[in-house]
Design a protein around this motif. Structure first.
Motif, PDB file in Angstrom:
ATOM      1  N   PRO A   1       0.372  -1.360   0.230  1.00  0.00           N
ATOM      2  CA  PRO A   1       0.032   0.175  -0.218  1.00  0.00           C
ATOM      3  C   PRO A   1       1.065   1.336  -0.396  1.00  0.00           C
ATOM      4  N   LYS A   2       0.420   2.218  -0.525  1.00  0.00           N
ATOM      5  CA  LYS A   2       1.047   3.118  -0.856  1.00  0.00           C
ATOM      6  C   LYS A   2       1.742   4.244   0.394  1.00  0.00           C
ATOM      7  N   ASN A   3       0.009   4.260   1.902  1.00  0.00           N
ATOM      8  CA  ASN A   3       1.188   4.395   2.860  1.00  0.00           C
ATOM      9  C   ASN A   3       2.532   3.803   3.464  1.00  0.00           C
ATOM     10  N   LEU A   4       2.516   2.511   3.100  1.00  0.00           N
ATOM     11  CA  LEU A   4       3.507   2.170   3.949  1.00  0.00           C
ATOM     12  C   LEU A   4       4.746   2.623   2.960  1.00  0.00           C
ATOM     13  N   VAL A   5       4.632   2.923   1.847  1.00  0.00           N
ATOM     14  CA  VAL A   5       5.849   3.618   1.415  1.00  0.00           C
ATOM     15  C   VAL A   5       6.824   4.472   2.592  1.00  0.00           C
ATOM     16  N   PRO A   6       7.882   4.309   2.016  1.00  0.00           N
ATOM     17  CA  PRO A   6       8.747   5.176   3.249  1.00  0.00           C
ATOM     18  C   PRO A   6       8.809   6.868   2.659  1.00  0.00           C
ATOM     19  N   SER A   7       8.728   8.477   4.351  1.00  0.00           N
ATOM     20  CA  SER A   7       8.075   8.545   3.595  1.00  0.00           C
ATOM     21  C   SER A   7       9.971   9.450   3.556  1.00  0.00           C
ATOM     22  N   PHE A   8      10.721   8.882   3.882  1.00  0.00           N
ATOM     23  CA  PHE A   8      11.898   9.542   3.655  1.00  0.00           C
ATOM     24  C   PHE A   8      13.082   9.115   2.052  1.00  0.00           C
ATOM     25  N   ASN A   9      13.459   9.921   1.695  1.00  0.00           N
ATOM     26  CA  ASN A   9      14.280   9.595   0.748  1.00  0.00           C
ATOM     27  C   ASN A   9      15.582   8.501   0.576  1.00  0.00           C
ATOM     28  N   ILE A  10      14.960   6.748   0.651  1.00  0.00           N
ATOM     29  CA  ILE A  10      16.392   5.486   0.903  1.00  0.00           C
ATOM     30  C   ILE A  10      17.498   5.852  -0.176  1.00  0.00           C
TER      31      ILE A  10
END
Length: 382
Positions: free
Chosen positions: A182-191
Motif C-alpha cells: 500500500p502507498k501509505n507503507l512507502v517510506p516517507s524519506f528518500n532512501i
C-alpha cells in the motif's frame, strides 16, 4: 600491513543495569501465588539446552514444570537467555509456551538483540538497516526505531546492487509483496539519498553474499552506497556465536562466522579496519541485565521485600546459568562472577566427557532436567 578489526564491547559494571522488561513486575505478580520468597533464579539457554530446532530435548518440559506450582503459578523466577532471535520477544514467548507446555511471559525472554533497546534514544529517528533471519525490521520497529528498513527492502531500492540476484531461485518476503505494498507503507524519506546512520545484525543472515556486499557498500561509503568513501557508520551485532546447535546433528555456523566473513572482506577492500560493537552472551552487560530482570520478577511477589528498605542487599544467593556453549554461556557466567553458578549440558555444542578445558563450568550434566534436579535439591525446593 593488513588492518585488524576493532571491537568495542559495551560495559555496564559502573552503572545500574537497564531493565529491558519494565512490564515484568506487573505480569509476574498476576501469576504468582503466596509462597516463600526464592533465594535463587535460573537463566536457561534455548538452542541445545531446551530445544533442538523445534523439538524439546533433555527432558526440558518436565524440568520446567517443576518450577511451577500445582495451580500453574511460578515458584522459581527464571528467564530464557539466548543469543538467538529474529522475532519479537512476545512471539518467542508464545512459541516457547507451545513447544514446552508451560506459560512463558514475554518478560521471561531475553534474546541477543534485546540489548538494542538501549540504543533507541540515539537512533530512534535515524535511517537504520537491520538484517538477519526472521523479521529483523519488525523486531527493531517494536523496540521503537521509526526509520528502520530490512536489508532486503533497502537493497531493493538500488538497481544492480546485488550483481548475482538474477541467479537466485528464491525471493524474499519483501520482494514478493513489494508490488502490492500500500502507498501509505512507502517510506516517507528518500532512501537513495539519505545516509544510513547505523546497521544492525539482528540475527543470522540468510543471504551472506548479498548482505556482505551491501554492508560493505554502506559501511565504506559513509552510509550511502555508490558514494565516495566516508566515515564508517556504527555496526552492531546481536551476538558473536561462531557455532550453535540447531536441528542438524553437528553444529551450524552462527552470527560470529558471518562477522568473521564480513570483517575479512571489508578489511581487504577498505583502508580502515572494520569497527563494530558486539552484544549478546558472554558480554557482561547481558548478565547484569538478566540479574536485574530476575530481581524484578522475584521482588514483585513480596511487598515486604520491596518496602523494607533493604533494596541495596543482593536478593539472590545464587543465579544459575544453564547452557551448552562453554565459550558463550559458561564464559559469560564466570566473567559475571557472584552470584552466578554455571551449569554445562552435553545436549548441544558441548559433548565432552569431562569439563571444558578453557572455560570449565561449575557443574557438568547430561541434560537440562538433570541440571534442574540438581538445583532444586541443592536449594531444598523440591
Amino acid at each position: 600491513m593488513r588492518c585488524r578489526a576493532v571491537f568495542r564491547v559495551s560495559q555496564s559494571r559502573n552503572r545500574a543495569p537497564l531493565l529491558l522488561q519494565p512490564q515484568a513486575s506487573r505480569l509476574y505478580s498476576q501469576l504468582q501465588s503466596k509462597h516463600e520468597r526464592s533465594t535463587f533464579g535460573i537463566a536457561f539457554d534455548i538452542d541445545g539446552v531446551v530445544l533442538r530446532g523445534r523439538v524439546p530435548i533433555g527432558g526440558s518440559p518436565q524440568a520446567l514444570r517443576r518450577l511451577y506450582g500445582e495451580s500453574g503459578a511460578l515458584k522459581v523466577p527464571f528467564i530464557f537467555l539466548t543469543n538467538g532471535g529474529g522475532i519479537p520477544e512476545s512471539r518467542r514467548a508464545i512459541e516457547l509456551s507451545d513447544l514446552l507446555g508451560v506459560y512463558i511471559l514475554p518478560s521471561q525472554v531475553v534474546q541477543g538483540h534485546s540489548s538494542f533497546k538501549t540504543l533507541l534514544k540515539r537512533y530512534e529517528n535515524e535511517l537504520t538497516i537491520a538484517t538477519g533471519k526472521g523479521e529483523p525490521d519488525l523486531v527493531m520497529s517494536e523496540y521503537g526505531f521509526k526509520k528502520v528498513l530490512s536489508l532486503d527492502e533497502y537493497a531493493s531500492y538500488f538497481e544492480n546492487i546485488d550483481p548475482v540476484s538474477q541467479y537466485k531461485m528464491w525471493t524474499t518476503k519483501w520482494e514478493s509483496s513489494k508490488c502490492s505494498c500500500p502507498k501509505n507503507l512507502v517510506p516517507s524519506f528518500n532512501i537513495t539519498s539519505d545516509r544510513v546512520k547505523a546497521a544492525f545484525v539482528v540475527s543470522d543472515p540468510v543471504d551472506w553474499g548479498r548482505d556482505i556486499q551491501v554492508l560493505c557498500d554502506i559501511l565504506s561509503s559513509g552510509g550511502l552506497p555508490g558514494d565516495e568513501n566516508g566515515q564508517q557508520p556504527p555496526l552492531y551485532f546481536a551476538a558473536d556465536d561462531l557455532e550453535y546447535q540447531a536441528a542438524f546433528p553437528s553444529e551450524r555456523l552462527g552470527m560470529g562466522a558471518f562477522r568473521i566473513a564480513l570483517e575479512s572482506v571489508f578489511n581487504r577492500i577498505h583502508c580502515n579496519a572494520l569497527d563494530c560493537v558486539i552484544f549478546g552472551k558472554p558480554n557482561p552487560f547481558v548478565f547484569k541485565n538478566a540479574e536485574a530482570i530476575l530481581r524484578q520478577l522475584r521482588s514483585s511477589c513480596d511487598d515486604n521485600y520491596i518496602n523494607n528498605g533493604n533494596n541495596g542487599s543482593h536478593p539472590f544467593k545464587t543465579l544459575y546459568m544453564i547452557g551448552d556453549n562453554p565459550l558463550v554461556d559458561i564464559k559469560g557466567a564466570k566473567q559475571a562472577g557472584h552470584p552466578w553458578f554455571s551449569i554445562l549440558t552435553r545436549t548441544g555444542v558441548f559433548r565432552g566427557k569431562d569439563n571444558h578445558a578453557e572455560f570449565p563450568a561449575d557443574l557438568v550434566v547430561d541434560t537440562v532436567e538433570e541440571a534442574v534436579d540438581y538445583i532444586l535439591k541443592k536449594e531444598s525446593a523440591c
